[in-house]
Design a protein around this motif. Structure first.
Motif, mmCIF file in Angstrom:
data_model
loop_
_atom_site.group_PDB
_atom_site.id
_atom_site.type_symbol
_atom_site.label_atom_id
_atom_site.label_comp_id
_atom_site.label_asym_id
_atom_site.label_seq_id
_atom_site.Cartn_x
_atom_site.Cartn_y
_atom_site.Cartn_z
ATOM 1 N N LEU A 1 0.923 -1.308 0.106
ATOM 2 C CA LEU A 1 0.041 -0.006 -0.100
ATOM 3 C C LEU A 1 0.763 1.278 -0.048
ATOM 4 O O LEU A 1 0.449 2.145 -0.805
ATOM 5 N N ALA A 2 2.105 1.284 0.802
ATOM 6 C CA ALA A 2 2.896 2.335 1.056
ATOM 7 C C ALA A 2 3.626 2.706 -0.541
ATOM 8 O O ALA A 2 3.640 3.906 -0.933
ATOM 9 N N LEU A 3 4.057 1.647 -1.283
ATOM 10 C CA LEU A 3 4.476 1.718 -2.411
ATOM 11 C C LEU A 3 3.527 2.308 -3.604
ATOM 12 O O LEU A 3 3.767 3.145 -4.185
ATOM 13 N N ASP A 4 2.324 2.045 -3.390
ATOM 14 C CA ASP A 4 1.161 2.172 -4.357
ATOM 15 C C ASP A 4 0.806 3.431 -4.017
ATOM 16 O O ASP A 4 0.879 4.458 -5.171
ATOM 17 N N ARG A 5 0.965 4.061 -2.790
ATOM 18 C CA ARG A 5 0.766 5.527 -2.649
ATOM 19 C C ARG A 5 1.665 6.322 -3.116
ATOM 20 O O ARG A 5 1.624 7.666 -3.569
ATOM 21 N N LEU A 6 3.031 5.897 -2.915
ATOM 22 C CA LEU A 6 4.118 6.741 -3.380
ATOM 23 C C LEU A 6 3.921 6.787 -4.945
ATOM 24 O O LEU A 6 4.601 8.198 -5.083
ATOM 25 N N LEU A 7 3.881 5.780 -5.537
ATOM 26 C CA LEU A 7 3.574 6.045 -7.138
ATOM 27 C C LEU A 7 2.235 6.857 -7.617
ATOM 28 O O LEU A 7 2.290 7.096 -8.751
ATOM 29 N N GLY A 8 1.298 7.024 -6.563
ATOM 30 C CA GLY A 8 0.114 7.739 -6.846
ATOM 31 C C GLY A 8 -0.683 6.843 -8.114
ATOM 32 O O GLY A 8 -1.480 7.111 -8.857
ATOM 33 N N LEU A 9 -0.798 5.468 -8.060
ATOM 34 C CA LEU A 9 -1.350 4.403 -8.783
ATOM 35 C C LEU A 9 -2.723 4.015 -8.266
ATOM 36 O O LEU A 9 -3.760 4.016 -9.070
ATOM 37 N N GLY A 10 -3.048 3.900 -7.081
ATOM 38 C CA GLY A 10 -4.205 3.826 -6.507
ATOM 39 C C GLY A 10 -4.877 2.204 -7.042
ATOM 40 O O GLY A 10 -5.991 2.197 -7.379
ATOM 41 N N LEU A 11 -3.998 1.209 -6.599
ATOM 42 C CA LEU A 11 -4.435 -0.202 -7.083
ATOM 43 C C LEU A 11 -4.652 -0.979 -5.967
ATOM 44 O O LEU A 11 -5.405 -2.021 -6.177
ATOM 45 N N VAL B 1 -12.258 -4.570 0.878
ATOM 46 C CA VAL B 1 -12.796 -4.445 -0.370
ATOM 47 C C VAL B 1 -14.113 -4.070 -0.277
ATOM 48 O O VAL B 1 -14.692 -4.560 0.650
ATOM 49 N N PRO B 2 -14.877 -3.256 -1.161
ATOM 50 C CA PRO B 2 -16.278 -3.122 -1.137
ATOM 51 C C PRO B 2 -16.919 -4.483 -1.096
ATOM 52 O O PRO B 2 -16.413 -5.347 -1.711
ATOM 53 N N ALA B 3 -18.120 -4.544 -0.496
ATOM 54 C CA ALA B 3 -19.004 -5.594 -0.169
ATOM 55 C C ALA B 3 -19.416 -5.927 -1.581
ATOM 56 O O ALA B 3 -19.708 -7.301 -1.448
ATOM 57 N N GLY C 1 -14.486 -2.959 -7.599
ATOM 58 C CA GLY C 1 -15.744 -2.260 -6.918
ATOM 59 C C GLY C 1 -16.824 -2.130 -8.150
ATOM 60 O O GLY C 1 -16.675 -1.377 -9.342
ATOM 61 N N ARG C 2 -17.925 -2.707 -7.971
ATOM 62 C CA ARG C 2 -18.832 -2.510 -8.848
ATOM 63 C C ARG C 2 -19.413 -1.130 -9.202
ATOM 64 O O ARG C 2 -20.141 -0.797 -10.004
ATOM 65 N N ALA C 3 -19.503 -0.214 -8.099
ATOM 66 C CA ALA C 3 -19.977 1.116 -8.325
ATOM 67 C C ALA C 3 -19.145 2.066 -8.904
ATOM 68 O O ALA C 3 -19.381 2.795 -9.775
ATOM 69 N N SER C 4 -17.722 1.759 -8.838
ATOM 70 C CA SER C 4 -16.756 2.651 -9.568
ATOM 71 C C SER C 4 -15.776 1.722 -10.543
ATOM 72 O O SER C 4 -15.085 2.314 -11.490
ATOM 73 N N TRP C 5 -15.824 0.498 -10.496
ATOM 74 C CA TRP C 5 -15.003 -0.338 -11.263
ATOM 75 C C TRP C 5 -13.756 -0.110 -11.173
ATOM 76 O O TRP C 5 -12.595 -0.679 -11.924
ATOM 77 N N LEU C 6 -13.126 0.632 -10.006
ATOM 78 C CA LEU C 6 -11.676 0.510 -9.755
ATOM 79 C C LEU C 6 -11.026 -0.650 -9.458
ATOM 80 O O LEU C 6 -11.800 -1.612 -8.653
ATOM 81 N N ILE C 7 -9.872 -0.688 -9.341
ATOM 82 C CA ILE C 7 -9.175 -2.183 -9.339
ATOM 83 C C ILE C 7 -8.762 -2.110 -7.766
ATOM 84 O O ILE C 7 -8.304 -1.057 -7.068
ATOM 85 N N TYR C 8 -8.928 -3.556 -6.953
ATOM 86 C CA TYR C 8 -8.512 -3.384 -5.695
ATOM 87 C C TYR C 8 -7.605 -4.860 -5.745
ATOM 88 O O TYR C 8 -8.040 -5.826 -6.109
ATOM 89 N N LEU C 9 -6.422 -4.584 -5.660
ATOM 90 C CA LEU C 9 -5.448 -5.782 -5.504
ATOM 91 C C LEU C 9 -5.159 -6.365 -4.150
ATOM 92 O O LEU C 9 -4.998 -5.669 -3.335
ATOM 93 N N THR C 10 -5.400 -7.655 -3.992
ATOM 94 C CA THR C 10 -5.463 -8.177 -2.529
ATOM 95 C C THR C 10 -4.219 -8.941 -2.657
ATOM 96 O O THR C 10 -3.788 -9.515 -3.761
ATOM 97 N N GLU C 11 -3.872 -9.557 -1.308
ATOM 98 C CA GLU C 11 -2.950 -10.792 -1.239
ATOM 99 C C GLU C 11 -1.412 -10.538 -1.695
ATOM 100 O O GLU C 11 -1.193 -11.051 -2.568
ATOM 101 N N GLN C 12 -0.859 -9.298 -0.996
ATOM 102 C CA GLN C 12 0.423 -8.949 -1.361
ATOM 103 C C GLN C 12 1.305 -9.413 -0.330
ATOM 104 O O GLN C 12 2.314 -8.974 -0.114
#
Length: 287
Positions: free
Chosen positions: A127-137, A156-158, A206-217
Motif C-alpha cells: 500500500l505504501a509503494l502504491d501511494r508513493l507512485l500514486g497508482l491507487g490499485l 474491499v467493497p462488499a 468495485g462494482r460502483a466505480s469499477w476501480l481495481i482492488y489488488l489483494t494478497e500482497q
C-alpha cells in the motif's frame, strides 16, 4: 468553470451520475445498448439550470440522476486509515474470515490476516509503494490489534467482483485509465513488488466505480532483483508520468516510505526491478 460533463466511460447503473454537488456530471449511460446494455440520456443546460434525462423502458426521456458511490480510498490517506482502524477496533475479527462492516456509509468486506511479521509488512509495504507512485490499485490495509493479537485487515467493497468471476461471466468492465489500460499499471506495480502470486482471485473491482482492488500482497518484496515470472513475457505501455515517477525512485525515497516494513536488500531489489521495467517497457521518448 461551473461544471464538467464527462463521457466515454458508461456509468455502472446506466443513468447519469453527479459528484461534488453536481459540478461533475458523468453523462455516458451506455446508449449503444447491444454492447454496453445502457440507454440514451441527455444533459440539458437552460438559463443556468441543469436537467438530466434518461430514456425509460417505455421510450420516454424522464428525469433521472444518481450519485456514484464514493470509493473507500478517497480523501486523505492517513484520515482514511484512521477511520478504518477505528471502525474495525470494535468489530470481532477472526483470522482468515470475512466480515462486512459499514465504513463511510458504505458496506465493506474485511479480511483480517494473522500472518507472519514478514507477510504483514509486505501487505503494508504494498500500500505504501502504491501511494508513493500514486497508482491507487492496492486494496486498503491497516494493522489492527484484537485481544493482544495483531494482524493486517484488508478491505474491499462488499459488492466487489473478482477478475475470475468477471471473466467467467463475460462481464464488461470499463477502463478508467486515460493513458491506457490500468492492467498495464498493475503489471508495473507487480513487477516492482516482485509479486509472483497474481491470479484472477486476488484482483477485484468495485462494482460502483469499477476501480481495481489488488489483494494478497503478503508474499511480495523478495530480495531477488528479477522480474516475476508471470510478467516477464508482457509488454505493457507505461505512461510517461509513471516513467518519471519510477525514474525518480531512490534508496532514500523508498526507505522513507517503506523502511518501516522492508529491509535494505528488499529496497535495493525494488530498484533493480525498476531498472528492468524502465529498460524493457518504457517508450524511447519517455526514457
Amino acid at each position: 468553470l461551473d461544471r464538467v460533463v464527462m463521457g466515454h466511460t458508461p456509468t455502472n447503473p446506466r443513468v447519469i451520475q453527479t459528484r461534488f454537488e453536481d459540478r461533475a456530471v458523468l453523462a455516458d449511460t451506455g446508449m449503444y445498448g447491444s454492447y454496453y446494455k445502457g440507454r440514451p440520456s441527455a444533459v440539458i443546460f437552460d438559463r443556468g439550470e441543469m436537467r438530466t434525462l434518461t430514456l425509460d423502458p417505455d421510450g420516454i426521456l424522464a428525469p433521472a440522476r444518481s450519485r456514484p458511490a464514493v470509493d473507500v480510498r478517497a480523501g486523505s490517506q492517513q484520515a482514511r486509515l484512521d477511520r478504518l482502524a477505528e471502525a474495525l477496533s470494535t468489530t470481532s475479527l477472526i483470522p482468515g474470515d470475512k466480515v462486512t462492516v459499514k465504513i463511510n456509509g458504505r458496506r465493506q468486506d474485511v479480511t483480517w490476516h494473522k500472518d507472519s511479521r514478514r507477510e504483514q509488512n509486505a501487505r503494508l509495504a504494498a500500500l505504501a509503494l502504491d501511494r508513493l507512485l500514486g497508482l491507487g490499485l492496492i486494496a486498503p490495509v491497516v494493522f489492527v490489534e484484537q485481544n493482544g493479537r495483531g494482524g493486517v485487515a484488508e478491505i474491499v467493497p462488499a459488492t466487489a467482483l473478482s477478475e475470475k468471476a468477471r471473466a467467467t461471466g463475460n462481464i464488461y468492465r470499463p477502463n478508467h485509465c486515460l493513458t491506457g489500460s490500468d492492467f498495464d499499471l498493475l503489471l508495473v506495480l507487480d513487477a516492482l513488488m516482485g509479486q509472483e502470486t497474481r491470479t484472477g482471485d486476488n484482483v477485484f473491482y468495485g462494482r460502483a466505480s469499477w476501480l481495481i482492488y489488488l489483494t494478497e500482497q503478503n508474499r511480495a518484496f523478495p530480495k531477488s532483483g528479477r522480474l516475476p515470472r508471470y510478467v516477464q513475457q508482457q509488454t505493457p505501455t507505461v505512461p510517461p508520468l509513471v516513467v518519471e515517477r519510477l525514474a525518480a525512485l531512490t534508496v532514500e525515497t523508498l526507505t522513507e516510505a517503506l523502511g518501516e516494513y522492508l529491509d535494505e536488500r528488499q529496497i535495493q531489489a525494488i530498484l533493480s526491478r525498476r531498472d528492468l521495467v524502465l529498460e524493457q517497457w518504457s517508450a524511447p521518448e519517455a526514457r
